[in-house]
Design an enzyme around this catalytic site. Sequence first.
Site, PDB file in Angstrom:
ATOM      1  N   LYS A 121       0.823  -1.206   0.000  1.00 43.03           N
ATOM      2  CA  LYS A 121       0.000   0.000   0.000  1.00 43.03           C
ATOM      3  C   LYS A 121       0.862   1.263   0.000  1.00 43.03           C
ATOM      4  O   LYS A 121       0.596   2.199  -0.763  1.00 43.03           O
ATOM      5  CB  LYS A 121      -0.940   0.011   1.209  1.00 43.03           C
ATOM      6  N   ASP A 125      -7.039   1.626   1.051  1.00 43.66           N
ATOM      7  CA  ASP A 125      -7.127   1.807   2.496  1.00 43.66           C
ATOM      8  C   ASP A 125      -8.584   1.663   2.912  1.00 43.66           C
ATOM      9  O   ASP A 125      -9.421   1.224   2.127  1.00 43.66           O
ATOM     10  CB  ASP A 125      -6.548   3.165   2.899  1.00 43.66           C
TER      11      ASP A 125
END
Length: 228
Positions: A132, A150
């Site tokens: 991420k 997210d």
Amino acid sequence: MTGAAIPTLAWPPDEDRVEEIFERLSRVMPEPKTELNFSNPYTLVVAVALSAQATDVSVNKATDRLFAAADTPAKMLALGEEGLVPYIASIGLYRGKAKNVIALSRIVMEQHGGEVPLTREALQALPGVGRKTASVVLNELGIEAAIAVDTHVFRVSHRLGLANAGTPDKVEAQLFRVVPEAFLPKAHHWLILHGRYTCTARKPNCLGCIISDLCPSRAGLVAMGEAR
């Protein structure tokens, strides 16, 4: 991860509806950017790494002072782990993050000549930098049209019916299949900002949402009293 009132919707979604969703988001946010403060690739990596399980606002408050003192890996190593801790003590998990920032700074200096490597493989090899974080960095710098999933992106993607998978990695794969190519470079920012300020986990602002008529979840959210 799921937030409130995420429905299970048929997938894949209608292509024309998806196109219109991103067309509208692009009109109201033509140049979306991260809300983290940074001045170079190194400070971007550090800021994103520090933002795990923390708000951008809290990270910016800490890095405003930190980056004034150490905005390069060499300066960060000179600061050291104990010198770094007071700058980031207000951020969650600061001890582990301090250890990772010093470790990644050392690798950048020793293995990359002091310059942050800007490939996914090399970034993800840095301590504290997962998929991420690497996606956020590569996308923000215009290197790769990445979508970092997210909690905001996960929630919004499900509510809009852009994805129905149960994990961030699978949602990312679904988004790459349905988001029109022209919108991919900025899709991450549009989804995260829409989730942060409009399609919030609790009491999403459906009345003020520019894509509410395209949202298959709106009726359910309103009926359950979870929208405003």
